[in-house]
Design a protein around this motif. Structure first.
Motif, short mmCIF file in Angstrom:
data_model
loop_
_atom_site.label_atom_id
_atom_site.label_comp_id
_atom_site.label_asym_id
_atom_site.label_seq_id
_atom_site.Cartn_x
_atom_site.Cartn_y
_atom_site.Cartn_z
N ALA A 29 23.71 -40.50 -17.51
CA ALA A 29 22.73 -40.46 -16.42
C ALA A 29 23.27 -41.16 -15.18
CB ALA A 29 21.44 -41.14 -16.88
N PRO A 30 22.80 -40.79 -14.00
CA PRO A 30 23.19 -41.50 -12.77
C PRO A 30 22.63 -42.93 -12.78
CG PRO A 30 22.15 -39.38 -12.28
CD PRO A 30 21.90 -39.66 -13.72
N ILE A 31 23.23 -43.79 -11.95
CA ILE A 31 22.71 -45.14 -11.78
C ILE A 31 21.27 -45.06 -11.28
CG2 ILE A 31 23.05 -47.36 -10.63
CD1 ILE A 31 25.33 -46.55 -12.52
N GLY A 32 20.37 -45.81 -11.91
CA GLY A 32 18.97 -45.83 -11.51
C GLY A 32 18.08 -44.86 -12.25
N GLU A 33 18.65 -44.10 -13.19
CA GLU A 33 17.84 -43.13 -13.94
C GLU A 33 17.46 -43.69 -15.31
OE1 GLU A 33 18.64 -38.72 -15.74
OE2 GLU A 33 18.81 -38.96 -13.56
N TRP A 34 16.24 -43.33 -15.76
CA TRP A 34 15.73 -43.77 -17.05
C TRP A 34 16.02 -42.71 -18.11
CZ3 TRP A 34 13.56 -48.57 -17.75
CH2 TRP A 34 13.24 -49.28 -16.58
N VAL A 35 16.37 -43.17 -19.32
CA VAL A 35 16.60 -42.24 -20.43
C VAL A 35 15.88 -42.78 -21.66
CG1 VAL A 35 18.86 -41.59 -19.51
CG2 VAL A 35 18.70 -43.38 -21.26
N ASP A 36 15.61 -41.90 -22.60
CA ASP A 36 14.97 -42.30 -23.85
C ASP A 36 16.00 -42.89 -24.80
OD1 ASP A 36 12.49 -41.40 -22.98
OD2 ASP A 36 12.84 -39.36 -23.73
N GLY A 37 15.68 -44.07 -25.33
CA GLY A 37 16.53 -44.70 -26.32
C GLY A 37 15.95 -44.53 -27.72
N PRO A 38 16.56 -45.13 -28.73
CA PRO A 38 16.07 -45.01 -30.11
C PRO A 38 14.73 -45.71 -30.30
CG PRO A 38 17.86 -46.60 -29.98
CD PRO A 38 17.78 -45.95 -28.64
N ASN A 39 13.96 -45.21 -31.24
CA ASN A 39 12.68 -45.83 -31.62
C ASN A 39 11.72 -45.99 -30.45
OD1 ASN A 39 13.69 -46.19 -34.30
ND2 ASN A 39 14.79 -48.03 -33.60
N GLY A 40 11.70 -45.01 -29.56
CA GLY A 40 10.75 -45.05 -28.46
C GLY A 40 11.13 -45.95 -27.30
N ALA A 41 12.34 -46.48 -27.31
CA ALA A 41 12.77 -47.36 -26.22
C ALA A 41 13.05 -46.55 -24.97
CB ALA A 41 14.02 -48.13 -26.64
N CYS A 42 13.04 -47.25 -23.83
CA CYS A 42 13.31 -46.61 -22.54
C CYS A 42 14.38 -47.44 -21.82
CB CYS A 42 12.04 -46.52 -21.71
SG CYS A 42 12.18 -45.44 -20.28
N TYR A 43 15.53 -46.82 -21.52
CA TYR A 43 16.65 -47.54 -20.95
C TYR A 43 16.89 -47.11 -19.50
CZ TYR A 43 17.89 -48.68 -25.80
OH TYR A 43 17.89 -49.12 -27.10
N LEU A 44 17.25 -48.08 -18.67
CA LEU A 44 17.63 -47.83 -17.28
C LEU A 44 19.12 -48.05 -17.12
CD1 LEU A 44 16.90 -47.46 -14.20
CD2 LEU A 44 16.68 -49.95 -14.12
#
Length: 355
Positions: free
Chosen positions: A31-46
């Motif tokens: 993902a580009p810098i500043g974009e959010w993605v879905d992580g494992p177990n419902g986590a949300c990573y920036l």
């Protein structure tokens, strides 16, 4: 810590929420810098940096939106200077350039922007923060950086950046060797270049009162090597950040660098191969096995020298080596075994560095 990471850290601190950093491995979306993605177990990573992210699961939607806006509006994101834009280039594109494969556009543009008038040469990047005690004008800081650096090594070209405290210099191979020899040392090698970089960083702090980080590329032999040169420089800069050190030279720790380029599957397979005949996981091997392996490699398998570096008696080290051999099946007195354990140590340290 870089500007974007510091921005996120301060924002999370102001909200009273934990700032849980995560390494941005190839298993996560590119993902580009500043974009959010879905992580494992419902986590949300920036994604905060090319190699770094943060767990923002606890943030509200409007708080996530603010961080996205702040990162995309930050200095590194809106700057048009190619060497600055290179900082957001994925590591695999940099590695491709070093390997001589097709270059991504940011790498090509950065290579075209750097003045390299002589070959063979090295590129030197100096990045600094505010002066200790008081903040000087940007031009004053740049002049100090140039003056102190040139007291150690002759640079044929300098490039300064308006958007951030960063300077890129081109240094001929002969000038680099001369700088090392003039300090009274023996012939130049990669450790000599590393020591010179560390001396420059130390001098900038003691003489100019500037906190600086110095990165040096590998040798650039021909004009066609320029993309590889800027890629090596950026990888060395990221290595300095990862090690939290004031200086790094591309190639001064090739094992650590190469292992960092592996994807998660390759890393897991490598660790499994190191512990292939051991009944215990590496986490349960005798305490300090990694330090022993590193000491033996750096001592060229000289047991007495390794013991001195570990501040222990030779017989004590022998006893611990035997315990490690019984647990792992590998003997650090043998070259191939020592190297395998040394590489495993570097890999495990890289995995835990941002935890």
């Amino acid at each position: 810590m870089e500007f974007q990471a510091e921005l996120v850290s301060r924002f999370m601190g102001a909200l009273g929420k934990p700032c849980a950093w995560i390494p941005w491995t190839p298993s996560l979306p590119d993902a580009p810098i500043g974009e959010w993605v879905d992580g494992p177990n419902g986590a949300c990573y920036l994604r905060v940096r090319e190699d770094l992210g943060v767990d923002g699961t606890s943030l509200a939607q409007r708080e996530r939106a603010f961080l996205t806006w702040a990162l995309r509006s930050s200095r590194g994101q809106r700057d048009d200077e190619p060497m600055v834009r290179l900082r957001n280039c994925p590591a695999r594109h940099l590695v491709d350039a070093v390997a001589g494969l097709a270059c991504a556009e940011p790498v090509r543009e950065a290579a075209a922007s750097v003045p390299l008038s002589a070959y063979p040469a090295h590129l030197v990047a100096i990045e600094w923060s505010a002066r200790v005690g008081r903040a000087p004008e940007p031009r004053e800081s740049a002049d100090m950086v140039k003056r102190v650096t040139e007291a150690y090594v002759e640079a044929s070209a300098w490039q300064f950046f308006a958007s951030m405290p960063l300077a890129i210099a081109s240094v001929s191979r002969s000038a680099l060797c001369h700088a090392w020899l003039s300090l009274g040392h023996a012939e130049m090698d990669v450790r000599g270049i590393s020591a010179l970089a560390a001396q420059i960083a130390s001098a900038l702090r003691s003489e100019a009162m500037i906190d600086a980080r110095v990165a040096i590329s590998g040798v650039i032999r021909t004009p066609q090597d320029a993309p590889a040169g800027v890629a090596m420089l950026e990888l060395a800069r990221r290595e300095a950040l990862q090690r939290a050190t004031g200086a790094a030279v591309f190639g001064d720790d090739p094992v650590r660098m190469a292992l960092r380029w592996l994807d998660d599957t390759a890393k897991a397979a490598f660790l499994r191969s190191v512990s292939a005949i051991s009944e215990e996981e590496t986490a349960h091997w005798p305490e300090g096995w990694g330090e022993m392996a590193s000491a033996m490699v750096h001592a060229n398998l000289n047991l007495s020298e390794a013991a001195r570096s570990l501040y222990m008696h030779r017989n004590t080290l022998l006893a611990r080596i035997e315990k490690l051999r019984e647990a792992s099946g590998l003997d650090v007195r043998r070259g191939t075994d020592a190297f395998a354990l040394f590489a495993a140590t570097a890999l495990l340290e890289g995995q835990s560095a941002l935890e």
